[in-house]
Write a protein that holds these residues in place. Structure first.
Motif, PDB file in Angstrom:
ATOM      1  N   GLN A   1      -0.455  24.041   4.337  1.00  0.00           N
ATOM      2  CA  GLN A   1      -1.151  24.049   3.041  1.00  0.00           C
ATOM      3  C   GLN A   1      -0.404  23.250   1.968  1.00  0.00           C
ATOM      4  OE1 GLN A   1      -4.274  25.418   2.523  1.00  0.00           O
ATOM      5  NE2 GLN A   1      -4.221  25.671   4.733  1.00  0.00           N
ATOM      6  N   GLN A   2       0.367  22.268   2.412  1.00  0.00           N
ATOM      7  CA  GLN A   2       1.088  21.390   1.500  1.00  0.00           C
ATOM      8  C   GLN A   2       1.022  19.970   2.052  1.00  0.00           C
ATOM      9  OE1 GLN A   2       5.030  22.994   1.571  1.00  0.00           O
ATOM     10  NE2 GLN A   2       4.534  24.696   0.209  1.00  0.00           N
ATOM     11  N   LEU A   3       0.675  19.038   1.207  1.00  0.00           N
ATOM     12  CA  LEU A   3       0.640  17.630   1.621  1.00  0.00           C
ATOM     13  C   LEU A   3       1.957  16.974   1.247  1.00  0.00           C
ATOM     14  CD1 LEU A   3      -2.897  16.297   0.654  1.00  0.00           C
ATOM     15  CD2 LEU A   3      -2.060  16.994   2.876  1.00  0.00           C
ATOM     16  N   GLU A   4       2.743  16.639   2.254  1.00  0.00           N
ATOM     17  CA  GLU A   4       3.973  15.899   2.005  1.00  0.00           C
ATOM     18  C   GLU A   4       3.645  14.414   1.893  1.00  0.00           C
ATOM     19  OE1 GLU A   4       3.935  18.160   4.655  1.00  0.00           O
ATOM     20  OE2 GLU A   4       5.027  19.750   3.630  1.00  0.00           O
ATOM     21  N   LEU A   5       4.636  13.642   1.534  1.00  0.00           N
ATOM     22  CA  LEU A   5       4.433  12.213   1.299  1.00  0.00           C
ATOM     23  C   LEU A   5       3.930  11.498   2.547  1.00  0.00           C
ATOM     24  CD1 LEU A   5       4.666   9.795  -0.612  1.00  0.00           C
ATOM     25  CD2 LEU A   5       7.041   9.561   0.088  1.00  0.00           C
ATOM     26  N   ASP A   6       4.517  11.782   3.714  1.00  0.00           N
ATOM     27  CA  ASP A   6       4.081  11.099   4.932  1.00  0.00           C
ATOM     28  C   ASP A   6       2.641  11.446   5.288  1.00  0.00           C
ATOM     29  OD1 ASP A   6       4.940  13.691   5.524  1.00  0.00           O
ATOM     30  OD2 ASP A   6       5.299  13.182   7.624  1.00  0.00           O
TER      31      ASP A   6
ATOM     32  N   MET B   1     -11.085  17.552   3.876  1.00  0.00           N
ATOM     33  CA  MET B   1     -10.179  16.383   3.844  1.00  0.00           C
ATOM     34  C   MET B   1      -8.730  16.841   3.737  1.00  0.00           C
ATOM     35  SD  MET B   1     -11.858  13.375   1.601  1.00  0.00           S
ATOM     36  CE  MET B   1     -13.417  13.836   0.918  1.00  0.00           C
ATOM     37  N   PHE B   2      -8.492  17.865   2.918  1.00  0.00           N
ATOM     38  CA  PHE B   2      -7.135  18.392   2.775  1.00  0.00           C
ATOM     39  C   PHE B   2      -6.618  18.901   4.118  1.00  0.00           C
ATOM     40  CE2 PHE B   2      -4.029  21.699   1.837  1.00  0.00           C
ATOM     41  CZ  PHE B   2      -3.201  21.057   0.928  1.00  0.00           C
ATOM     42  N   ARG B   3      -7.456  19.638   4.845  1.00  0.00           N
ATOM     43  CA  ARG B   3      -7.041  20.173   6.147  1.00  0.00           C
ATOM     44  C   ARG B   3      -6.807  19.062   7.164  1.00  0.00           C
ATOM     45  NH1 ARG B   3     -11.368  24.969   6.716  1.00  0.00           N
ATOM     46  NH2 ARG B   3     -10.610  26.251   5.005  1.00  0.00           N
ATOM     47  N   VAL B   4      -7.629  18.022   7.101  1.00  0.00           N
ATOM     48  CA  VAL B   4      -7.460  16.911   8.040  1.00  0.00           C
ATOM     49  C   VAL B   4      -6.146  16.194   7.783  1.00  0.00           C
ATOM     50  CG1 VAL B   4      -8.366  14.630   8.666  1.00  0.00           C
ATOM     51  CG2 VAL B   4      -9.921  16.575   8.482  1.00  0.00           C
ATOM     52  N   ILE B   5      -5.819  15.974   6.526  1.00  0.00           N
ATOM     53  CA  ILE B   5      -4.586  15.255   6.189  1.00  0.00           C
ATOM     54  C   ILE B   5      -3.355  16.129   6.421  1.00  0.00           C
ATOM     55  CG2 ILE B   5      -3.317  14.155   4.310  1.00  0.00           C
ATOM     56  CD1 ILE B   5      -5.899  13.176   3.206  1.00  0.00           C
ATOM     57  N   ASP B   6      -3.476  17.430   6.174  1.00  0.00           N
ATOM     58  CA  ASP B   6      -2.347  18.359   6.357  1.00  0.00           C
ATOM     59  C   ASP B   6      -2.131  18.590   7.851  1.00  0.00           C
ATOM     60  OD1 ASP B   6      -0.326  20.155   5.861  1.00  0.00           O
ATOM     61  OD2 ASP B   6      -1.692  21.832   5.492  1.00  0.00           O
ATOM     62  N   LYS B   7      -1.337  17.752   8.464  1.00  0.00           N
ATOM     63  CA  LYS B   7      -1.156  17.779   9.928  1.00  0.00           C
ATOM     64  C   LYS B   7      -0.433  19.032  10.412  1.00  0.00           C
ATOM     65  CE  LYS B   7      -0.998  12.793  10.183  1.00  0.00           C
ATOM     66  NZ  LYS B   7      -0.136  11.627  10.260  1.00  0.00           N
TER      67      LYS B   7
ATOM     68  N   ASP C   1      -1.867   8.949   4.824  1.00  0.00           N
ATOM     69  CA  ASP C   1      -3.105   8.882   5.600  1.00  0.00           C
ATOM     70  C   ASP C   1      -4.351   8.961   4.724  1.00  0.00           C
ATOM     71  OD1 ASP C   1      -1.603   8.726   7.897  1.00  0.00           O
ATOM     72  OD2 ASP C   1      -1.660  10.894   8.253  1.00  0.00           O
ATOM     73  N   LEU C   2      -4.172   9.152   3.436  1.00  0.00           N
ATOM     74  CA  LEU C   2      -5.297   9.308   2.513  1.00  0.00           C
ATOM     75  C   LEU C   2      -6.217   8.092   2.508  1.00  0.00           C
ATOM     76  CD1 LEU C   2      -6.722  10.764   0.114  1.00  0.00           C
ATOM     77  CD2 LEU C   2      -5.133   9.560  -1.375  1.00  0.00           C
ATOM     78  N   VAL C   3      -5.662   6.898   2.447  1.00  0.00           N
ATOM     79  CA  VAL C   3      -6.472   5.690   2.356  1.00  0.00           C
ATOM     80  C   VAL C   3      -7.350   5.532   3.583  1.00  0.00           C
ATOM     81  CG1 VAL C   3      -6.396   3.180   2.218  1.00  0.00           C
ATOM     82  CG2 VAL C   3      -4.857   4.535   0.830  1.00  0.00           C
ATOM     83  N   SER C   4      -6.771   5.705   4.770  1.00  0.00           N
ATOM     84  CA  SER C   4      -7.580   5.538   5.978  1.00  0.00           C
ATOM     85  C   SER C   4      -8.656   6.616   6.062  1.00  0.00           C
ATOM     86  CB  SER C   4      -6.705   5.540   7.223  1.00  0.00           C
ATOM     87  OG  SER C   4      -6.012   6.755   7.328  1.00  0.00           O
ATOM     88  N   LEU C   5      -8.350   7.832   5.646  1.00  0.00           N
ATOM     89  CA  LEU C   5      -9.351   8.897   5.663  1.00  0.00           C
ATOM     90  C   LEU C   5     -10.499   8.587   4.701  1.00  0.00           C
ATOM     91  CD1 LEU C   5     -10.228  11.755   6.582  1.00  0.00           C
ATOM     92  CD2 LEU C   5      -9.056  12.602   4.548  1.00  0.00           C
ATOM     93  N   LEU C   6     -10.180   8.173   3.496  1.00  0.00           N
ATOM     94  CA  LEU C   6     -11.231   7.869   2.518  1.00  0.00           C
ATOM     95  C   LEU C   6     -12.072   6.684   2.965  1.00  0.00           C
ATOM     96  CD1 LEU C   6      -9.399   8.443  -0.872  1.00  0.00           C
ATOM     97  CD2 LEU C   6     -11.026   9.938   0.282  1.00  0.00           C
ATOM     98  N   GLN C   7     -11.472   5.701   3.629  1.00  0.00           N
ATOM     99  CA  GLN C   7     -12.254   4.574   4.137  1.00  0.00           C
ATOM    100  C   GLN C   7     -13.196   5.021   5.235  1.00  0.00           C
ATOM    101  OE1 GLN C   7      -9.237   1.771   5.239  1.00  0.00           O
ATOM    102  NE2 GLN C   7      -9.194   0.811   3.234  1.00  0.00           N
ATOM    103  N   ARG C   8     -12.762   5.907   6.125  1.00  0.00           N
ATOM    104  CA  ARG C   8     -13.635   6.404   7.189  1.00  0.00           C
ATOM    105  C   ARG C   8     -14.804   7.191   6.626  1.00  0.00           C
ATOM    106  NH1 ARG C   8      -8.728   8.376  10.522  1.00  0.00           N
ATOM    107  NH2 ARG C   8      -8.066   6.430  11.447  1.00  0.00           N
TER     108      ARG C   8
ATOM    109  N   ARG D   1       0.833  -1.204   0.000  1.00  0.00           N
ATOM    110  CA  ARG D   1       0.000   0.000   0.000  1.00  0.00           C
ATOM    111  C   ARG D   1       0.866   1.251   0.000  1.00  0.00           C
ATOM    112  NH1 ARG D   1      -4.529   0.352   4.378  1.00  0.00           N
ATOM    113  NH2 ARG D   1      -5.539  -1.044   2.928  1.00  0.00           N
ATOM    114  N   ARG D   2       1.897   1.264   0.815  1.00  0.00           N
ATOM    115  CA  ARG D   2       2.785   2.431   0.858  1.00  0.00           C
ATOM    116  C   ARG D   2       3.504   2.625  -0.474  1.00  0.00           C
ATOM    117  NH1 ARG D   2       3.832   4.730   5.907  1.00  0.00           N
ATOM    118  NH2 ARG D   2       5.817   5.539   5.187  1.00  0.00           N
ATOM    119  N   PHE D   3       3.930   1.520  -1.079  1.00  0.00           N
ATOM    120  CA  PHE D   3       4.598   1.613  -2.377  1.00  0.00           C
ATOM    121  C   PHE D   3       3.645   2.173  -3.427  1.00  0.00           C
ATOM    122  CE2 PHE D   3       5.915  -0.303  -6.436  1.00  0.00           C
ATOM    123  CZ  PHE D   3       7.199   0.213  -6.515  1.00  0.00           C
ATOM    124  N   ALA D   4       2.397   1.699  -3.430  1.00  0.00           N
ATOM    125  CA  ALA D   4       1.405   2.194  -4.391  1.00  0.00           C
ATOM    126  C   ALA D   4       1.080   3.659  -4.138  1.00  0.00           C
ATOM    127  CB  ALA D   4       0.139   1.342  -4.318  1.00  0.00           C
ATOM    128  N   LEU D   5       0.931   4.053  -2.871  1.00  0.00           N
ATOM    129  CA  LEU D   5       0.646   5.449  -2.560  1.00  0.00           C
ATOM    130  C   LEU D   5       1.822   6.358  -2.913  1.00  0.00           C
ATOM    131  CD1 LEU D   5      -1.289   5.196   0.807  1.00  0.00           C
ATOM    132  CD2 LEU D   5      -2.151   6.054  -1.366  1.00  0.00           C
TER     133      LEU D   5
END
Length: 170
Positions: free
Chosen positions: A137-142, A127-133, A146-153, A84-88
């Motif tokens: 205003q920039q989503l880094e790789l780490d 969703m962008f704000r939730v993932i952007d820890k 978290d995108l997959v778990s957020l979309l599943q929730r 999953r990490r490799f695919a993401l």
């Protein structure tokens, strides 16, 4: 020589059934009673055999099998997480066309239009704000991992709401 071989095989055949019966405990008293009738102390052998098998060997075997199963499940889970990490990571590199090492809100909106075309602008930005820890205003790789778990929730929450709406109609 042939008579010796036939006598050996009869010996094996004679004791094959008691070993099988003692192993699976079917008709157990039938095996023990002839030995017990010859000497009452033979009961001790059978008692130790049954207690040792039931309370020592079988739990030990079960523990070994369980540990092997648990280790196999851990390896399987780790492999799934690695895939999953490799695919993401590949998806992140494909979306980050400029190679900046992060995704902007504009790139995020473009991604969400492909992944979730019916999603509202407010939900996409939330969703962008939730993932952007770190809130830069920039989503880094780490953070992107978290995108997959957020979309599943979000999907589970939506299904619950749809089910609730359906129950209200009835």
């Amino acid at each position: 020589r042939m008579s010796r071989l036939s006598s050996d095989s009869s010996y094996v055949l004679k004791y094959r059934r008691p070993c099988s019966v003692s192993r699976n405990s079917r008709n157990y008293p039938d095996v023990m009673m002839p030995a017990y009738s010859s000497n009452a102390w033979n009961f001790l052998y059978f008692f130790v055999f049954i207690v040792g098998t039931l309370y020592l060997l079988l739990p030990l075997l079960l523990a070994i099998i369980y540990e092997s199963y648990k280790d196999a499940k851990k390896r399987e889970f780790r492999a799934t997480v690695r895939r999953r990490r490799f695919a993401l990571e590949g998806a992140f590199r494909a979306i980050d066309t400029q190679g900046k090492g992060f995704l902007s809100l504009v790139e995020w909106r473009g991604l969400m239009k492909l992944v979730r075309p019916n999603e509202s602008e407010q939900a996409v930005e939330l969703m962008f704000r939730v993932i952007d820890k770190d809130g830069n205003q920039q989503l880094e790789l780490d953070e992107f991992f978290d995108l997959v778990s957020l979309l599943q929730r979000v999907r589970v929450k939506r299904r619950r709401e749809e089910w609730h709406d359906y129950n209200c109609l009835c």
